[in-house]
Scaffold this motif. Sequence first.
Motif, PDB file in Angstrom:
ATOM      1  N   ALA A  75       5.938   2.865  11.807  1.00  0.00           N
ATOM      2  CA  ALA A  75       5.532   1.827  10.853  1.00  0.00           C
ATOM      3  C   ALA A  75       4.856   0.626  11.490  1.00  0.00           C
ATOM      4  O   ALA A  75       4.013  -0.008  10.877  1.00  0.00           O
ATOM      5  CB  ALA A  75       6.745   1.375  10.040  1.00  0.00           C
TER       6      ALA A  75
ATOM      7  N   LEU B 148       1.250   0.365  11.147  1.00  0.00           N
ATOM      8  CA  LEU B 148       0.667   0.216   9.813  1.00  0.00           C
ATOM      9  C   LEU B 148       0.187  -1.207   9.597  1.00  0.00           C
ATOM     10  O   LEU B 148      -0.401  -1.515   8.568  1.00  0.00           O
ATOM     11  CB  LEU B 148       1.708   0.565   8.746  1.00  0.00           C
TER      12      LEU B 148
ATOM     13  N   PHE C 129      -8.329   2.096   9.691  1.00  0.00           N
ATOM     14  CA  PHE C 129      -7.645   3.237  10.311  1.00  0.00           C
ATOM     15  C   PHE C 129      -8.103   3.464  11.755  1.00  0.00           C
ATOM     16  O   PHE C 129      -7.535   4.281  12.465  1.00  0.00           O
ATOM     17  CB  PHE C 129      -7.919   4.513   9.507  1.00  0.00           C
TER      18      PHE C 129
ATOM     19  N   SER D 140       4.134   7.881   1.826  1.00  0.00           N
ATOM     20  CA  SER D 140       2.824   8.326   1.355  1.00  0.00           C
ATOM     21  C   SER D 140       1.708   7.844   2.273  1.00  0.00           C
ATOM     22  O   SER D 140       0.553   8.086   2.003  1.00  0.00           O
ATOM     23  CB  SER D 140       2.582   7.786  -0.052  1.00  0.00           C
ATOM     24  N   ARG D 141       2.059   7.187   3.354  1.00  0.00           N
ATOM     25  CA  ARG D 141       1.032   6.549   4.181  1.00  0.00           C
ATOM     26  C   ARG D 141      -0.055   7.540   4.630  1.00  0.00           C
ATOM     27  O   ARG D 141       0.207   8.512   5.312  1.00  0.00           O
ATOM     28  CB  ARG D 141       1.684   5.887   5.396  1.00  0.00           C
ATOM     29  N   GLU D 142      -1.274   7.237   4.255  1.00  0.00           N
ATOM     30  CA  GLU D 142      -2.387   8.052   4.715  1.00  0.00           C
ATOM     31  C   GLU D 142      -2.645   7.795   6.200  1.00  0.00           C
ATOM     32  O   GLU D 142      -3.375   8.527   6.856  1.00  0.00           O
ATOM     33  CB  GLU D 142      -3.634   7.729   3.875  1.00  0.00           C
ATOM     34  N   HIS D 143      -2.011   6.720   6.702  1.00  0.00           N
ATOM     35  CA  HIS D 143      -2.117   6.445   8.131  1.00  0.00           C
ATOM     36  C   HIS D 143      -1.680   7.659   8.944  1.00  0.00           C
ATOM     37  O   HIS D 143      -2.170   7.853  10.050  1.00  0.00           O
ATOM     38  CB  HIS D 143      -1.241   5.247   8.509  1.00  0.00           C
TER      39      HIS D 143
ATOM     40  N   GLN E  42      -4.444  10.249   8.892  1.00  0.00           N
ATOM     41  CA  GLN E  42      -5.575   9.566   9.536  1.00  0.00           C
ATOM     42  C   GLN E  42      -5.366   9.505  11.048  1.00  0.00           C
ATOM     43  O   GLN E  42      -6.303   9.694  11.817  1.00  0.00           O
ATOM     44  CB  GLN E  42      -5.746   8.141   8.982  1.00  0.00           C
TER      45      GLN E  42
ATOM     46  N   SER F 266       5.194   5.808  -1.716  1.00  0.00           N
ATOM     47  CA  SER F 266       5.857   7.005  -2.238  1.00  0.00           C
ATOM     48  C   SER F 266       6.974   6.697  -3.234  1.00  0.00           C
ATOM     49  O   SER F 266       7.307   7.535  -4.056  1.00  0.00           O
ATOM     50  CB  SER F 266       6.369   7.866  -1.100  1.00  0.00           C
TER      51      SER F 266
ATOM     52  N   THR G  72      -4.103   6.468   0.560  1.00  0.00           N
ATOM     53  CA  THR G  72      -5.141   5.439   0.499  1.00  0.00           C
ATOM     54  C   THR G  72      -6.451   5.933  -0.128  1.00  0.00           C
ATOM     55  O   THR G  72      -7.091   5.206  -0.887  1.00  0.00           O
ATOM     56  CB  THR G  72      -5.390   4.879   1.905  1.00  0.00           C
TER      57      THR G  72
ATOM     58  N   MET H 139       8.477  -3.467   8.944  1.00  0.00           N
ATOM     59  CA  MET H 139       7.106  -3.860   9.310  1.00  0.00           C
ATOM     60  C   MET H 139       7.019  -5.369   9.415  1.00  0.00           C
ATOM     61  O   MET H 139       5.942  -5.955   9.373  1.00  0.00           O
ATOM     62  CB  MET H 139       6.125  -3.406   8.234  1.00  0.00           C
TER      63      MET H 139
END
Lengths: 197, 467
Positions: free
Chosen positions: A28, A31, A36, A79-82, A85, B130, B147, B413
Amino acid sequence: MPSEVKSVSGRAIPLVGNDIDTDRIIPARFLRCVTFDGLGAHAFEDDRIALKGQHAFDQPQYQGANILVVNRNFGCGSSREHAPQALAKWGITAVVGESFAEIFFGNCVAMGVPCMTADSETVKQLQDLITVNPEISVTVNLETMEVQCNDFTGAVSINEGARNMFVSGSWDACGQLVAQAEQVKATAAKLPYIAWK
Amino acid sequence: MSKGTLFDKVWELHTVGTLPSGQTQLFIGLHLIHEVTSPQAFAMLRERGLKVLFPERTVATVDHIVPTDNQARPFVDTLAEEMMQALEHNASYNNITFYNIGSGNQGIVHVIAPEQGLTQPGMTIACGDSHTSTHGAFGAIAFGIGTSQVRDVLASQTLALAKLKVRKIEVNGALKPGVYAKDIILHVIRTLGVKGGVGYAYEFAGTTFDAMNMEERMTVCNMAIEGGARCGYVNPDQVTYDYLKGRDFAPKSQDWDKAVAWWDSIKTDDNAEYDDVVVFKAEDIPPTVTWGITPGQGIGVDQQVPTPEQLSEDDRVIAQEAYKYMDLAPGQSIEGTKIDVCFIGSCTNGRISDLREAAKIAKGRQVASGIKAFVVPGSERVKKQAEEEGLDKIFVEAGFEWREAGCSMCLAMNPDKLEGRQISASSSNRNFKGRQGSASGRTLLMSPAMVAAAAVKGQVFDVRELV
Ligand code: SF4
């Protein structure tokens, strides 16, 4: 414009383990970013530190490989597209595994990275073959729905909709969605809550 | 194929058309954004020269990166400050409502939308997070998205999606004292597995849900995703309507009556068909604690960490990894496990009713020595309400820290983090390796009351003995 993804070839990386979640793919703290770019270097960072250079992503024989071979429920968690990516920026262009978490799978589709499932026997054989011979070339074919690695051929699957999107080059849905703006407005106009005050 | 469920009806009503891929183009009634997953989406929009199609249907807040102690700007963390500025810019440039820190309305995105009445039955809701499944508690169909999909919703107010199957999860009967909504969902995930719900929407039903308040329903729906189900929902009923009535964005005057009539019409039909049905008895559910590194690795507080022999072959590999990471031995009792940090908060359990339950346990007791315990309200409104009720005083007197609203240590974070091998009792939703900010930190998930019990006892403790 997106291009067709009919097959992906290259060297592969075996990453053994079930339920590898997105926090492990990209911790995390990475993030905290507004682009990206640069995420690739941090893929699996904590796992790699913990394994002191023994993680597949650190092993010299897998550098430059572009097909990731994983086990069950890969990409579960956030759900992180990171996460996809980071894998894509690291150089991954296709993933083969026993199963994938749904959001992770969808994110990969949107990026043009096919995630193909195969039964555990096939995945294990692939992982063994690559481990024994990291130089071996692997091909994932979305038209014949096979994964091939020298003499070994195994069946792979992916849901039909996603397969069509890759093969026809329509995996980037954004343009198609935007083109329907009039129908979108018509659908919205029929929903009662749009007008409520 | 399911038929006549709320999911089927809402899906149908929001369908714009079928895409060449065979997927449905689905209209999204409410889009929620935050600082982590939106900046790249706005950048993609700019690259393609696209505009936000329905700016009035997107609402923004900031939650993941906000410090919960010193919130002065610029933030000490320059990366966090950069994300904050990107969101402020993107929201104002695109005419999107933004609930910033200090507005009185800021908080975790899944806490603020329900409390303001933005979340309503029959809507489709999407957010780049999520735990968007939370909003299903109102009878909405709510998805977490990535994203690229945030970009799609901004540009078209729609998503390309394949329809899910529907599984009814029925729970009947009364929960025993000391057992909460959190225990139900941990029990469901433990039973059906972390990927049991892949490909499904979960409809939560039965007399246990009928008797729940909205916040309890939110706790359950919130963690549907931890069971693999991308969305979970409860059919709307009088409890839903009573909660919504009078909230900022709830329909007013004549619209209210129209709304109730429409909401009634989208409920699951009596003769609906499901793809699958699973039934549980509430009385069978104990206070549940996770012992491992997935939310499915849960046991009753009075049980022992399972041995490999007790697990299915599939679950053994991850169990081996968990014993080692957690430093817990198979067969060992979970009760009595020493704790270092206690965290009450998150979009699962950072609402006012959660804080009330935890405060009941904390009241008149003291946090055990050497334990760091802190309470993070889910939103500025929750914080204000809790202070009006004097809950902050109860917590502070008991030795807890009382913080500002945000995601806090749920994913760390921000400055709230575990250190080294610390082990925490957390009311959040994920116990993944490294989730709470230390690559070797350990998390035990449980209800807020159980976290409060752990704080005062310094170890995992059966809250049934304190209620
Ligand atoms: S509280 Fe945790 S799970 Fe919820 S939105 Fe924040 S980080 Fe995500």
